[in-house]
Structure formats: structure tokens, C-alpha cells
Design an enzyme around this catalytic site. Structure first.
Site, mmCIF file in Angstrom:
data_model
loop_
_atom_site.group_PDB
_atom_site.id
_atom_site.type_symbol
_atom_site.label_atom_id
_atom_site.label_comp_id
_atom_site.label_asym_id
_atom_site.label_seq_id
_atom_site.Cartn_x
_atom_site.Cartn_y
_atom_site.Cartn_z
ATOM 1 N N ASP A 114 -4.754 6.822 10.011
ATOM 2 C CA ASP A 114 -4.344 5.513 10.531
ATOM 3 C C ASP A 114 -2.928 5.531 11.100
ATOM 4 O OD1 ASP A 114 -2.651 5.500 8.305
ATOM 5 O OD2 ASP A 114 -3.831 4.025 7.193
ATOM 6 N N SER B 210 0.808 -1.220 0.000
ATOM 7 C CA SER B 210 0.000 0.000 0.000
ATOM 8 C C SER B 210 0.839 1.267 0.000
ATOM 9 C CB SER B 210 -0.933 0.006 1.223
ATOM 10 O OG SER B 210 -0.183 -0.135 2.423
ATOM 11 N N HIS C 285 0.001 5.250 6.827
ATOM 12 C CA HIS C 285 0.172 5.591 5.413
ATOM 13 C C HIS C 285 0.418 7.085 5.225
ATOM 14 C CE1 HIS C 285 -2.126 1.748 5.318
ATOM 15 N NE2 HIS C 285 -1.273 1.509 4.334
#
Length: 202
Positions: free
Chosen positions: A177, A29, A180
Site C-alpha cells: 500500500d 495502524s 505501512h
């Protein structure tokens, strides 16, 4: 007719020689630009840098959110169906966050490196170093961090010491979060990658 056939052959060779080189970012990701537009992720920012410098490289973003080293190993052959000049390997973070045995992570990363080398020995490989929060305990965290420089040295490949240097742990550079990077965070990641990548470009 033989003369014209020779001319066609020469034209084909010339076309191949001027074809753009490919830089493939193979990751999770972080490479995919989770939570952002694709053009905000660091591979796209690298492409912009290359274009601005007039360097004939095409960047391919082969990032897949949630990817582990085992998953990457399984999908690698499909990704390598094209010629790759520079292969940037950015996997391992999800292994660490899930507490996957370190021996498995190391084995999978080594297998990926081996396959890339076997496919084309001329492909330059860059390994992105990764670190994880201390959730799994200090011993696991420390040993995880060591995997990347050790593999880079053993395989004589380039190393980005820590992909998220200057970004990890800084709230304003990460999404909610805390893992990221934001678009601004990806701009810093681009510089971390570029500092190593630019030495490998022709």
C-alpha cells in the site's frame, strides 16, 4: 497487632516502589503494526530493547488501525485507567489522509495532551511528528507538518521530528500500500523513537 499491621503496610509500599514503569504507545495502524505480527511492530521492538538493557519498563501497544485524532480523544479515558509513566502520542496521519480540517486535528491532539497531563502531571509525553503525501495540496501538507513541532513547543513535551524518517517513500521498506512499514521498516522506526525515548527513561 499494630506492629504486624505496620509491617504489612511497609511491604505494600515497597512492592509499589519496585513495580515496573509503563510506556504507553497511543496511536493508529503505524503503532498497531498493520499487516505484521504484533511482535514485529516498533512498540514490541522497543520492549525488546528495554529488556536487553535491563530497564524495568512495560510497553503497552494501544494502536488502533484507522484511528483519527477524534477517535483517539474519545477512547483516551479508558486507556488511562492505569498509571502511565511515558505516553507516546502517535495520531494524525489518518486525519491528514482524509483531509480533516487542520484546526480539528490540532484541537484534538491538544485535548489528548491536556487529559494526559490532568490525569497525572508526572507522566512524560512524547509527540510523534507526522507528514503526509501532497495529495491535499501543498498548503495543507505544509501546515499539517507544522502542527506537531508547534504543539510540542507550546506544551513543552518531547518530539519525534518525523516518525517515518528514513522509511516513508522507500518502496522496499513499506507494504504494497506504500503507507505501512514492513518489519524492516519498523526496525528503523524503532530507532527514530528510541533516539528520543531513551533520554526520558530512568
Amino acid at each position: 497487632m499494630p506492629a504486624s499491621e505496620a509491617t504489612v503496610t511497609e511491604e505494600i509500599v515497597d512492592t509499589e516502589e519496585v513495580a515496573e514503569k509503563v510506556i504507553l504507545f497511543f496511536g493508529d495502524s503505524l503503532t498497531a503494526g498493520y499487516g505484521l505480527e504484533l511482535e514485529e511492530a516498533f512498540p514490541a521492538l522497543i520492549q525488546n530493547r528495554l529488556d536487553s538493557l535491563g530497564l524495568d519498563y512495560t510497553v503497552i501497544n494501544s494502536g488502533l488501525s484507522g484511528e483519527t485524532t477524534a477517535g483517539g480523544r474519545n477512547r483516551l479515558s479508558w486507556v488511562l485507567s492505569q498509571k502511565v509513566d511515558v505516553f507516546v502520542l502517535e495520531l494524525g496521519a489518518n486525519d491528514g489522509l482524509r483531509g480533516i480540517p487542520l484546526v480539528e486535528t490540532r484541537k484534538n491532539l491538544q485535548a489528548i495532551i491536556d487529559v494526559v497531563k490532568d490525569k497525572n502531571s508526572a507522566t512524560k509525553i512524547v509527540l510523534a511528528g507526522m507528514q503526509i503525501p501532497p495529495n491535499m495540496g501543498p498548503e495543507y501538507t505544509t501546515e499539517f507538518r507544522k502542527i506537531f513541532p508547534e504543539l510540542a513547543e507550546e506544551n513543552q513535551i518531547a518530539l519525534i521530528p518525523f516518525l517515518l524518517e528514513g522509511v516513508a517513500g522507500i518502496p522496499e521498506l513499506n507494504l504494497e500500500d506504500g503507507i505501512h512499514p514492513t518489519s524492516k521498516g519498523h526496525q528503523i522506526v524503532r530507532e527514530n523513537v528510541w533516539s528520543v525515548l531513551n533520554t526520558m527513561l530512568e
